[in-house]
Design a protein around this motif. Structure first.
Motif, PDB file in Angstrom:
ATOM      1  N   GLU A 170       0.821  -1.321  -0.162  1.00 56.41           N
ATOM      2  CA  GLU A 170      -0.079  -0.169   0.017  1.00 56.41           C
ATOM      3  C   GLU A 170       0.890   1.334   0.092  1.00 56.41           C
ATOM      4  OE1 GLU A 170      -3.352   0.283  -0.370  1.00 56.41           O
ATOM      5  OE2 GLU A 170      -3.222  -1.914  -0.811  1.00 56.41           O
ATOM      6  N   MET A 171       1.755   1.235   0.790  1.00 50.76           N
ATOM      7  CA  MET A 171       2.736   2.520   0.698  1.00 50.76           C
ATOM      8  C   MET A 171       3.460   2.446  -0.600  1.00 50.76           C
ATOM      9  SD  MET A 171       3.153   3.564   3.857  1.00 50.76           S
ATOM     10  CE  MET A 171       4.891   4.432   4.257  1.00 50.76           C
ATOM     11  N   LEU A 172       3.855   1.659  -1.285  1.00 52.32           N
ATOM     12  CA  LEU A 172       4.603   1.568  -2.649  1.00 52.32           C
ATOM     13  C   LEU A 172       3.528   2.251  -3.702  1.00 52.32           C
ATOM     14  CD1 LEU A 172       6.812  -1.320  -2.706  1.00 52.32           C
ATOM     15  CD2 LEU A 172       7.551   0.971  -2.489  1.00 52.32           C
ATOM     16  N   LYS A 173       2.330   1.733  -3.423  1.00 48.57           N
ATOM     17  CA  LYS A 173       1.162   2.199  -4.246  1.00 48.57           C
ATOM     18  C   LYS A 173       1.051   3.601  -4.319  1.00 48.57           C
ATOM     19  CE  LYS A 173      -2.018  -1.645  -4.320  1.00 48.57           C
ATOM     20  NZ  LYS A 173      -3.359  -1.887  -3.759  1.00 48.57           N
ATOM     21  N   GLY A 174       1.241   4.242  -2.888  1.00 49.44           N
ATOM     22  CA  GLY A 174       1.251   5.541  -2.958  1.00 49.44           C
ATOM     23  C   GLY A 174       2.666   6.382  -3.393  1.00 49.44           C
ATOM     24  N   ASP A 175       3.695   5.599  -3.263  1.00 49.10           N
ATOM     25  CA  ASP A 175       4.966   6.364  -3.840  1.00 49.10           C
ATOM     26  C   ASP A 175       4.794   6.010  -5.380  1.00 49.10           C
ATOM     27  OD1 ASP A 175       5.895   6.347  -1.265  1.00 49.10           O
ATOM     28  OD2 ASP A 175       6.717   4.336  -1.219  1.00 49.10           O
ATOM     29  N   VAL A 176       4.216   5.248  -6.081  1.00 52.64           N
ATOM     30  CA  VAL A 176       4.130   5.315  -7.377  1.00 52.64           C
ATOM     31  C   VAL A 176       3.239   6.359  -7.947  1.00 52.64           C
ATOM     32  CG1 VAL A 176       3.471   4.125  -9.527  1.00 52.64           C
ATOM     33  CG2 VAL A 176       4.737   2.997  -7.563  1.00 52.64           C
ATOM     34  N   GLY A 177       2.228   6.786  -7.191  1.00 47.23           N
ATOM     35  CA  GLY A 177       1.289   7.568  -7.367  1.00 47.23           C
ATOM     36  C   GLY A 177       1.822   8.950  -7.457  1.00 47.23           C
ATOM     37  N   ALA A 178       2.844   9.137  -6.252  1.00 49.14           N
ATOM     38  CA  ALA A 178       3.568  10.370  -6.032  1.00 49.14           C
ATOM     39  C   ALA A 178       4.273  10.981  -7.394  1.00 49.14           C
ATOM     40  CB  ALA A 178       4.187  10.475  -4.813  1.00 49.14           C
ATOM     41  N   ALA A 179       5.073   9.678  -7.825  1.00 52.58           N
ATOM     42  CA  ALA A 179       5.918   9.735  -9.107  1.00 52.58           C
ATOM     43  C   ALA A 179       5.182  10.115 -10.237  1.00 52.58           C
ATOM     44  CB  ALA A 179       6.747   8.504  -9.166  1.00 52.58           C
ATOM     45  N   PHE A 180       4.122   9.683 -10.252  1.00 50.87           N
ATOM     46  CA  PHE A 180       3.088   9.797 -11.576  1.00 50.87           C
ATOM     47  C   PHE A 180       2.627  11.096 -11.444  1.00 50.87           C
ATOM     48  CE2 PHE A 180      -0.964  10.002 -14.020  1.00 50.87           C
ATOM     49  CZ  PHE A 180      -0.397   9.356 -15.214  1.00 50.87           C
ATOM     50  N   ASP A 181       2.066  11.658 -10.489  1.00 50.59           N
ATOM     51  CA  ASP A 181       1.586  13.195 -10.153  1.00 50.59           C
ATOM     52  C   ASP A 181       2.656  14.160 -10.387  1.00 50.59           C
ATOM     53  OD1 ASP A 181      -0.956  11.792  -9.925  1.00 50.59           O
ATOM     54  OD2 ASP A 181      -0.781  11.925  -7.672  1.00 50.59           O
ATOM     55  N   GLY A 182       4.003  13.762  -9.625  1.00 54.13           N
ATOM     56  CA  GLY A 182       5.062  14.795  -9.688  1.00 54.13           C
ATOM     57  C   GLY A 182       5.829  15.140 -10.877  1.00 54.13           C
ATOM     58  N   ASP A 183       5.629  13.886 -11.664  1.00 54.25           N
ATOM     59  CA  ASP A 183       6.455  13.911 -13.280  1.00 54.25           C
ATOM     60  C   ASP A 183       5.561  14.100 -14.060  1.00 54.25           C
ATOM     61  OD1 ASP A 183       8.532  13.920 -15.069  1.00 54.25           O
ATOM     62  OD2 ASP A 183       9.312  11.820 -14.402  1.00 54.25           O
ATOM     63  N   PRO A 184       5.643  15.267 -14.808  1.00 54.53           N
ATOM     64  CA  PRO A 184       4.857  15.419 -16.274  1.00 54.53           C
ATOM     65  C   PRO A 184       5.186  14.666 -17.325  1.00 54.53           C
ATOM     66  CG  PRO A 184       6.108  17.374 -15.710  1.00 54.53           C
ATOM     67  CD  PRO A 184       6.005  16.583 -14.567  1.00 54.53           C
ATOM     68  N   ALA A 185       6.611  14.125 -17.317  1.00 59.05           N
ATOM     69  CA  ALA A 185       7.122  13.133 -18.209  1.00 59.05           C
ATOM     70  C   ALA A 185       6.543  11.816 -18.303  1.00 59.05           C
ATOM     71  CB  ALA A 185       8.524  13.158 -18.416  1.00 59.05           C
ATOM     72  N   ALA A 186       6.071  11.266 -16.845  1.00 58.58           N
ATOM     73  CA  ALA A 186       5.683   9.650 -16.865  1.00 58.58           C
ATOM     74  C   ALA A 186       4.289   9.796 -17.666  1.00 58.58           C
ATOM     75  CB  ALA A 186       5.242   9.691 -15.395  1.00 58.58           C
ATOM     76  N   LYS A 187       4.303   8.783 -18.347  1.00 59.59           N
ATOM     77  CA  LYS A 187       3.056   8.288 -19.075  1.00 59.59           C
ATOM     78  C   LYS A 187       2.131   7.232 -18.459  1.00 59.59           C
ATOM     79  CE  LYS A 187       4.373  10.927 -22.570  1.00 59.59           C
ATOM     80  NZ  LYS A 187       5.720  11.328 -22.046  1.00 59.59           N
ATOM     81  N   SER A 188       2.658   6.409 -17.456  1.00 55.86           N
ATOM     82  CA  SER A 188       1.937   5.428 -16.779  1.00 55.86           C
ATOM     83  C   SER A 188       2.528   4.879 -15.388  1.00 55.86           C
ATOM     84  CB  SER A 188       1.407   4.267 -17.734  1.00 55.86           C
ATOM     85  OG  SER A 188       2.913   3.686 -18.006  1.00 55.86           O
ATOM     86  N   TYR A 189       1.447   4.259 -14.748  1.00 55.41           N
ATOM     87  CA  TYR A 189       2.270   3.787 -13.494  1.00 55.41           C
ATOM     88  C   TYR A 189       3.218   2.726 -13.857  1.00 55.41           C
ATOM     89  CZ  TYR A 189      -1.025   6.004 -10.148  1.00 55.41           C
ATOM     90  OH  TYR A 189      -1.507   6.842  -9.502  1.00 55.41           O
ATOM     91  N   GLU A 190       2.958   1.670 -14.861  1.00 58.41           N
ATOM     92  CA  GLU A 190       3.837   0.945 -15.469  1.00 58.41           C
ATOM     93  C   GLU A 190       5.007   1.338 -15.578  1.00 58.41           C
ATOM     94  OE1 GLU A 190      -0.453  -0.653 -15.950  1.00 58.41           O
ATOM     95  OE2 GLU A 190       0.748   1.265 -16.398  1.00 58.41           O
TER      96      GLU A 190
END
Length: 314
Positions: free
Chosen positions: A125-145
Motif C-alpha cells: 500500500e505504501m508503494l502504491k502511494g509512492d508510485v502515485g506520487a511519482a506519476f503526479d509529480g513528473d509530467p514526463a511519466a506516461k503510466s504507472y507501469e
C-alpha cells in the motif's frame, strides 16, 4: 639477467606474507566466519521480494489471475526459508562480536522473517502511494507501469521499505546490505534506519543521500543530489565518535527539496516549505517558507572579452 618468473619459492614467500596480514580480527577478514550473511543470497531474496511487491515485474514468472495465489505461496516459502537462514547468520555474527552465548538466534530469525512477511500488504500500500506520487509529480511519466519498470526511485524506495522492517527488528548487517545494493544500482543512498512517510517521490534520484536518523513526513518530493545528512560528529574523551542520537533532519509533510540542496544536522524543515537548489541549511526552516540562494551574477564572454548582456554575446 634477472629471473622474473614466479617460481615455487617466490610463491611460498608471497603466501606467507599475505597470510601474515590475516592475523588478528581487523574487520576485513572472513576466515572461519560461516555465520556471516551472504551478500549474493541477500540480492536473490530482494529479487523475490520485488516479485511479491510488483507481480510480473521481473518477467521470470508468467502471472495470471488464475495462478497468482500459487506464485505467492511458492515465493513466500522460498523467501521465508532463505531469509530466516541469512538473518540467523546475522544474529550469530552479532553474538560472536559481543561474545554472547545466551540468545536463541534461530527463534529470533524466524520472528524477524515472519514480521517482514506480515508487513508486505502494508508495504504494498505504501508503494502504491509512492508510485502515485511519482506519476503526479513528473509530467514526463506516461503510466504507472513506466514508473515501476524504469524509475530508479521505486527500486530504492521499495528496497528501503523492506530493509526498514528488518532494521526495526535490530537485524544486523542485512538491512545495510539491502539498501547499499539499491544504492549501487540506482545512485540513491537511503539508510534503512530513516523513517519515511507516505507518497514519497525522488525525482531523477542520482546522488540523493538520506541519513540514518532522518524523519520524512508524507507527500515529500526530493530532487537529484539532495543530501539529508549530519554535521561533524561529537567525540568522547578518547577521540572516538559518539554514536547514536538524532543527528539528521526532520522533513515535515508536503515539503519539496530541489536539486543539490544540503540540509545538515537535527533541524526541522516545516510543513509546505520549499528548499531551493544548491542551498546549504544548518538551521530549522519554518512552515510554508521558501529558501533560495541569491540570484547569481552571470558573466557573458565573447571572443575572449566580457560583454554586458546575453544579447550582445549572440
Amino acid at each position: 639477467m634477472r629471473d622474473n618468473r614466479l617460481n615455487s619459492e617466490k610463491i611460498e614467500n608471497l603466501v606467507g606474507e599475505i597470510a601474515r596480514t590475516y592475523k588478528g580480527d581487523s574487520g576485513i577478514n572472513f576466515i572461519d566466519a560461516s555465520n556471516l550473511p551472504v551478500r549474493g543470497k541477500i540480492v536473490e531474496i530482494l529479487d523475490l521480494f520485488t516479485e511479491l511487491l510488483f507481480p510480473g515485474y521481473t518477467g521470470k514468472r508468467t502471472v495470471t489471475k488464475s495462478n497468482i495465489n500459487y506464485i505467492i505461496i511458492d515465493i513466500l516459502y522460498h523467501v521465508y526459508t532463505e531469509l530466516t537462514e541469512q538473518i540467523e547468520r546475522a544474529y550469530k555474527y552479532r553474538c560472536r562480536m559481543e561474545k554472547c552465548d545466551t540468545g536463541d538466534c534461530r527463534t529470533m530469525a524466524e520472528d524477524a522473517a515472519e514480521h517482514l512477511l506480515a508487513r508486505l500488504p502494508e508495504i504494498r500500500e505504501m508503494l502504491k502511494g509512492d508510485v502515485g506520487a511519482a506519476f503526479d509529480g513528473d509530467p514526463a511519466a506516461k503510466s504507472y507501469e513506466e514508473i515501476v519498470i524504469s524509475y530508479p526511485c521505486i527500486i530504492a524506495i521499495a528496497t528501503y521499505r523492506i530493509a526498514h522492517e528488518l532494521f526495526l527488528k535490530e537485524v544486523p548487517l542485512i538491512p545495510r546490505i539491502m539498501t547499499e545494493c539499491a544504492h549501487a544500482r540506482t545512485g540513491i543512498d537511503i539508510h534503512p534506519g530513516a523513517k519515511i512517510g507516505k507518497n514519497f517521490f525522488i525525482d531523477h534520484g542520482t546522488g540523493v543521500v538520506i541519513g540514518e536518523t532522518t524523519i520524512i513526513g508524507d507527500n515529500v518530493k526530493i530532487y537529484q543530489g539532495a543530501t539529508l545528512g549530519a554535521l561533524s560528529f561529537p567525540k568522547d574523551e578518547r577521540g572516538k565518535i559518539i554514536r547514536g542520537g538524532k543527528r539528521h533532519p526532520t522533513i515535515e509533510d508536503n515539503v519539496t527539496i530541489y536539486a543539490e540542496a544540503t540540509i545538515l544536522g537535527d533541524v526541522v524543515i516545516g510543513k509546505n516549505a520549499v528548499i531551493g537548489g544548491n542551498v546549504w541549511i544548518k538551521e530549522s526552516v519554518p512552515a510554508g517558507v521558501t529558501v533560495t540562494t541569491p540570484k547569481a551574477d552571470l558573466v557573458y564572454i565573447k571572443n575572449g572579452r566580457e560583454v554586458k548582456n546575453k544579447k550582445a554575446s549572440s
